[in-house]
Write a protein that holds these residues in place. Structure first.
Motif, PDB file in Angstrom:
ATOM      1  N   VAL A  26      -3.494   1.766   0.440  1.00 53.71           N
ATOM      2  CA  VAL A  26      -3.940   0.637   0.434  1.00 53.71           C
ATOM      3  C   VAL A  26      -4.157  -0.088   1.664  1.00 53.71           C
ATOM      4  N   ASN A  27      -4.925  -0.793   1.750  1.00 59.65           N
ATOM      5  CA  ASN A  27      -5.176  -1.708   2.830  1.00 59.65           C
ATOM      6  C   ASN A  27      -4.904  -3.220   2.377  1.00 59.65           C
ATOM      7  N   PRO A  28      -3.990  -3.676   2.559  1.00 56.48           N
ATOM      8  CA  PRO A  28      -3.519  -5.144   2.012  1.00 56.48           C
ATOM      9  C   PRO A  28      -3.994  -6.155   2.787  1.00 56.48           C
ATOM     10  N   GLN A  29      -4.547  -6.202   3.856  1.00 51.20           N
ATOM     11  CA  GLN A  29      -5.228  -7.017   4.806  1.00 51.20           C
ATOM     12  C   GLN A  29      -6.338  -7.499   4.137  1.00 51.20           C
ATOM     13  N   THR A  30      -7.126  -6.579   3.757  1.00 48.55           N
ATOM     14  CA  THR A  30      -8.775  -6.743   3.219  1.00 48.55           C
ATOM     15  C   THR A  30      -8.607  -7.902   2.379  1.00 48.55           C
ATOM     16  N   ALA A 117       6.148  -5.087  -8.551  1.00 54.75           N
ATOM     17  CA  ALA A 117       7.649  -5.389  -7.867  1.00 54.75           C
ATOM     18  C   ALA A 117       7.317  -6.163  -6.554  1.00 54.75           C
ATOM     19  N   GLY A 118       6.284  -6.568  -6.328  1.00 52.84           N
ATOM     20  CA  GLY A 118       5.992  -7.181  -4.924  1.00 52.84           C
ATOM     21  C   GLY A 118       4.666  -8.020  -5.026  1.00 52.84           C
ATOM     22  N   SER A 119       4.319  -8.678  -3.823  1.00 56.00           N
ATOM     23  CA  SER A 119       3.197  -9.417  -3.835  1.00 56.00           C
ATOM     24  C   SER A 119       1.853  -8.507  -3.714  1.00 56.00           C
ATOM     25  N   ASP A 120       1.931  -7.395  -3.080  1.00 53.92           N
ATOM     26  CA  ASP A 120       0.810  -6.635  -2.727  1.00 53.92           C
ATOM     27  C   ASP A 120       1.201  -4.819  -2.297  1.00 53.92           C
ATOM     28  N   ILE A 121       0.407  -4.095  -2.717  1.00 55.27           N
ATOM     29  CA  ILE A 121       0.673  -2.959  -2.353  1.00 55.27           C
ATOM     30  C   ILE A 121       0.383  -2.344  -1.132  1.00 55.27           C
ATOM     31  N   VAL A 122       1.365  -1.695  -0.511  1.00 54.16           N
ATOM     32  CA  VAL A 122       1.037  -1.241   1.112  1.00 54.16           C
ATOM     33  C   VAL A 122       0.907   0.210   1.086  1.00 54.16           C
ATOM     34  N   ASN A 123       1.405   1.028   0.276  1.00 48.84           N
ATOM     35  CA  ASN A 123       1.331   2.392   0.072  1.00 48.84           C
ATOM     36  C   ASN A 123       1.031   2.787  -1.409  1.00 48.84           C
ATOM     37  N   VAL A 124       0.105   3.748  -1.460  1.00 53.04           N
ATOM     38  CA  VAL A 124       0.131   4.578  -2.822  1.00 53.04           C
ATOM     39  C   VAL A 124       0.073   6.144  -2.619  1.00 53.04           C
ATOM     40  N   GLU A 125       0.870   6.801  -3.055  1.00 55.32           N
ATOM     41  CA  GLU A 125       0.876   8.258  -2.890  1.00 55.32           C
ATOM     42  C   GLU A 125       0.920   9.023  -4.339  1.00 55.32           C
TER      43      GLU A 125
END
Length: 445
Positions: A26-30, A117-125
């Motif tokens: 996931v690209n949380p910056q977009t 569990a946080g503000s945004d998703i940085v990884n998904v596997e």
């Protein structure tokens, strides 16, 4: 016309939405709103909106190489794909939610919304971590103001996700580190506030979450560059963690599993510091010869510059060093540091490197002539510089076209910059113009 083009682009994106069960990043910056689904998958979005409301913003994970807010995967291994939907509620701000949607009785239905569990998703596997034929969901959450992230592991139980674990991490990797045909989750954790760096490998035995092993790493690093699984000739599998020490230096940590425990062959036995792979550049470990084993870039001083290296007193205090005074020797670790696979003279300021092969007879060294803005290669007789072999420099395209001399011959241009050499014919090193031209490469890493 512009509206028609935009419409066609949206249709193309929607057509390529779904690629099956695969790694997701996931690209949380977009900040771009993901387009809605069409066709059969329109029902997925309808089910989501019926469950959480229409006032949502779809988010953009990357499924393979395709942007989509909906990720399909057969989590239960029964041949029927479930769907994950990534979205935000404007009232919650930048908090990404994950919704599980199932195809039941001919229609899509939202069955579970995973608590963030946080503000945004940085990884998904998506990965089967216990070899039971069912896929676990690994979500890496950004933990608001924390320096690191949290990896949450979710397992399907009676058609719903339950959380099995939550671990802090900076970089992660999924690989079969112990070669038992079941993948493990490796989490590298860097906390610069307390000068701590370590890596832990976790395994899911049936439904029990446990630690396979852990190692301290060099605590003097400032950030991690990348983590990669690759071959280690004598052992089969290793994890290469490249890390930066300040702005201009890099190390590679290598971790492998043997005889029931983890090893890092480059770590000091006293404090786990890594001096062996320290180099004054940002090159990271790479499989340079495509043999399945990653090579590590080691630095070797050119003749005439060794004495300066020997005068270094504190390896912890990395000084500014001219990279052009060194060769980059790419070596594999196969129980020991092997002979160079290839060697580069590396010039990051110039944007290129020269691949030095066995055709270059005898030793050489390099001097920079500031007045001519060129690097000159000279022979070396074991004690001193001898005759010049060739010089290399870059020109702007305008300067190259306006030059009024023919001393230099172009070896490469990208349209805005011209790289050129001035050769000494019949030089004692046996180096020809074609050899220099063929050894020239732009820096892509």
């Amino acid at each position: 016309m512009k509206k028609r083009i935009l419409h066609l682009l949206c249709l193309l994106v929607c057509f390529a939405l779904f690629t099956g069960c695969s790694e997701v990043a996931v690209n949380p910056q977009t900040a771009i709103k993901a387009p809605g689904a069409v066709g059969i998958y329109r029902g997925v979005q309808d089910a989501l909106e019926q469950a959480v409301g229409k006032n949502i913003v779809l988010k953009y994970p990357l499924v393979g190489n395709t942007n989509t807010a909906f990720a399909p995967c057969d989590f239960e291994g029964d041949g029927v794909q479930e769907m994950l939907a990534f979205y935000q509620l404007p009232a919650e701000g930048a908090v990404t939610r994950v919704n599980l949607i199932r195809y039941i009785d001919g229609d899509w239905h939202s069955v579970q919304d995973i608590e963030p569990a946080g503000s945004d998703i940085v990884n998904v596997e998506f990965c089967d971590l216990n070899n039971d034929g069912m896929i676990e969901l690994c979500l890496g959450w950004n933990i608001y103001t924390n320096r690191n992230n949290q990896m949450c592991i979710y397992q399907m139980d009676n058609g719903m996700f339950i959380q099995r674990a939550a671990e802090a991490y900076t970089k992660h990797i999924i690989c079969d580190i112990d070669q038992d045909k079941v993948p493990e989750l490796g989490l590298a954790l860097l906390d610069t506030a307390v000068n701590s760096s370590n890596i832990t490998f976790y395994e899911l035995n049936q439904n029990e979450w446990g630690v396979l092993g852990a190692l301290l790493l060099d605590r003097g690093v400032s950030s991690y560059a990348k983590i990669t699984a690759g071959g280690v000739g004598f052992q089969g599998m290793g994890v290469y963690l490249d890390a930066y020490k300040g702005a201009d230096s890099t190390i590679t940590e290598l971790v492998y599993y043997k005889g029931g425990q983890l090893y890092n062959p480059f770590a000091s036995s006293v404090d786990a510091s890594n001096i062996a792979t320290l180099r004054y550049c940002k090159l990271t470990s790479t499989d340079v010869n495509d043999d399945g084993t990653l090579e590590i870039p080691f630095m070797e001083a050119l003749p005439g510059y060794e004495a300066e290296e020997e005068q270094e007193q504190s390896p912890e205090a990395v000084k500014q060093t001219d990279i052009s005074q060194h060769l980059i020797c790419w070596r594999a670790f196969t129980g020991k540091i092997g002979d160079p696979v290839t060697m580069w003279w590396y010039n990051p300021a110039g944007g290129y490197y020269l691949e030095i092969d066995g055709g270059w007879q005898g030793e050489f060294t390099v001097l920079y002539h500031a007045d001519r803005k060129e690097y000159a290669f000279y022979g070396w007789n074991g004690q001193a510089v001898t005759d010049r072999i060739f010089s290399i420099r870059s020109f702007t395209a305008e300067d190259w076209d306006a030059r009024n001399q023919s001393e230099y011959t172009q070896i490469y241009t990208d349209g805005t910059t011209v790289w050129a050499v001035s050769m000494v014919t019949d030089n004692g090193a046996g180096v020809t113009f074609e050899m220099v031209k063929n050894s020239f490469h732009l820096i892509l890493q």
